[in-house]
Design an enzyme around this catalytic site. Sequence first.
Site, short mmCIF file in Angstrom:
data_model
loop_
_atom_site.label_atom_id
_atom_site.label_comp_id
_atom_site.label_asym_id
_atom_site.label_seq_id
_atom_site.Cartn_x
_atom_site.Cartn_y
_atom_site.Cartn_z
N LYS A 172 0.84 -1.20 0.00
CA LYS A 172 0.00 0.00 0.00
C LYS A 172 0.88 1.26 0.00
O LYS A 172 2.08 1.17 0.29
CB LYS A 172 -0.93 -0.01 1.22
CG LYS A 172 -0.22 0.05 2.57
CD LYS A 172 -1.18 -0.26 3.72
CE LYS A 172 -0.47 -0.28 5.05
NZ LYS A 172 -1.31 -0.86 6.12
N ARG A 202 -11.00 0.02 15.04
CA ARG A 202 -10.95 0.89 13.86
C ARG A 202 -11.92 0.38 12.79
O ARG A 202 -12.95 0.97 12.57
CB ARG A 202 -9.50 0.92 13.36
CG ARG A 202 -9.12 2.10 12.56
CD ARG A 202 -7.65 2.10 12.22
NE ARG A 202 -7.20 0.87 11.54
CZ ARG A 202 -6.01 0.71 11.01
NH1 ARG A 202 -5.11 1.67 11.08
NH2 ARG A 202 -5.68 -0.41 10.41
N TYR A 233 15.57 31.20 5.40
CA TYR A 233 14.39 31.97 5.79
C TYR A 233 14.36 32.23 7.29
O TYR A 233 14.73 31.38 8.10
CB TYR A 233 13.12 31.19 5.44
CG TYR A 233 12.73 31.27 3.98
CD1 TYR A 233 12.44 32.48 3.36
CD2 TYR A 233 12.63 30.10 3.22
CE1 TYR A 233 12.07 32.53 2.02
CE2 TYR A 233 12.25 30.14 1.88
CZ TYR A 233 11.97 31.37 1.29
OH TYR A 233 11.60 31.41 -0.03
N MET A 272 11.27 25.09 0.36
CA MET A 272 10.45 24.22 -0.48
C MET A 272 11.32 23.34 -1.37
O MET A 272 11.04 22.15 -1.56
CB MET A 272 9.51 25.08 -1.34
CG MET A 272 8.50 24.25 -2.12
SD MET A 272 7.44 25.24 -3.18
CE MET A 272 6.40 26.06 -1.99
C1 LIG Z 1 -0.53 -1.87 6.80
C2 LIG Z 1 -1.10 -3.15 7.25
C3 LIG Z 1 -0.27 -4.26 7.47
C4 LIG Z 1 1.24 -4.17 7.41
O1 LIG Z 1 1.72 -3.58 8.59
P1 LIG Z 1 3.29 -3.50 8.87
O2 LIG Z 1 3.36 -3.05 10.28
O3 LIG Z 1 3.84 -2.51 7.91
O4 LIG Z 1 3.83 -4.86 8.64
C5 LIG Z 1 -0.86 -5.46 7.79
N1 LIG Z 1 -2.20 -5.57 7.91
C6 LIG Z 1 -3.05 -4.53 7.73
C7 LIG Z 1 -4.51 -4.71 7.89
C8 LIG Z 1 -2.52 -3.28 7.41
O5 LIG Z 1 -3.33 -2.23 7.24
#
Ligand SMILES: *Cc1c(COP(=O)(O)O)cnc(C)c1O
Length: 383
Positions: free
Chosen positions: A42, A138, A264, A312
């Site tokens: 992701k 969550r 700055y 920037m």
């Molecule tokens: C992001 C995520 C992971 C991976 O987590 P890490 O700590 O990066 O290994 C695993 N399961 C779910 C549901 C996640 O959202």
Amino acid sequence: MSTALELMRPNWAEIDLDAFDRNVDALRARLPEGARLCLVLKANAYGHGAVRLAQSLTPEKCAMIAVALLEEALELRDAGITLPVLVLGAMTPQQVPLAAERGIVIGVPSPEALEAAAAASKDRHVTVHLKLDSGMGRVGLLPADLEAAAKVIRSAPRLKVDAIYTHFANSPDPDDTYTQRQVARFDEMVAALRALGVDAPMHHLVNSGAYMRGIKPGDLMRIGIALYGAEPVEHRHDRLEPLLRWRTEVVRVKTLPAGAPVGYSLTWRGDRESRIATIAVGYADGYNRGLSSRGTVLVHGMRAPVVGRVSMDLVTIDVTDIPDVEVGDEVVLLGRQEDEEVSAEEIANLLGTISYEVLCAVGARVPRLYRTGGDPEVDSRFD
Ligand SMILES: *Cc1c(COP(=O)(O)O)cnc(C)c1O
């Protein structure tokens, strides 16, 4: 080197694909009998480039790729990735049928998503992984949701529950006892579903923090941060090899008299005559402005402090104690140079955040270069 590289601003992130392969192999070597890897790509593979990393995976190495968004899954499919892809995050009701149509596995986070998946399964087979909330608070189904969920599943013959999973809230902490309570809660919820006539061929629980603590993964081990050679919490675990090295170059170097301000808001002045180098990076590239007069970069294998405000597009560093720094010299912002390293954990500590955010922050403006021992390849999006 390609022409594209010669014509680029000299600021890019090098991704070591050989180290990626070694990390995948190291993770596979740690899998218990029968378990397989679900690699979490992701957020553009935590900044590393999801498409290019996915291209170097095979079904033998990786059973499944997980992403957060449908958009991320579609990017992989559009790039020709055929491995199973699981979407972990919540989709809109409009996205669910599209995911089903494109053969993407839906990580059902809510009763509403389950309804949408069941509705989509009237026209086709739909594969889901059912997410249970075992204490993260969550997303996922709560114990009170299970009876209704089982009813929806039982009345949708073309809805296939391929797995049931959960996510840990406190897994990186070695003193933690909450994870074991989540495991027990998950087992109870799975048993409750079974009593309601719903089961799945696979179950999965573990993320990087839990993997590093040796908690049993179930059938799939969902690994994100460990794959990239970073740690969920600094110095608590054995790290795999960091894959990303973000480097830029000196674009200007000059001597300023003692007391002359730099950058700055005149926040920094040398208390001696100083050699100040300006480097080609800024907060627009994801180099956090919180590193103003706090960060450290590497030049000639030595540590140089960031002085003054991060702008920037430019950063100023003090190279008074590093001999012979010239325009065009390499500056490493994150990763190794000779025997020194600036780790994602080091930057995270300075900023009061975690390695994940530091890696994800390396901006879209920074081209990714992939190294496989031979010539680097520039990510095609930057050609
Ligand atoms: C992001 C995520 C992971 C991976 O987590 P890490 O700590 O990066 O290994 C695993 N399961 C779910 C549901 C996640 O959202």
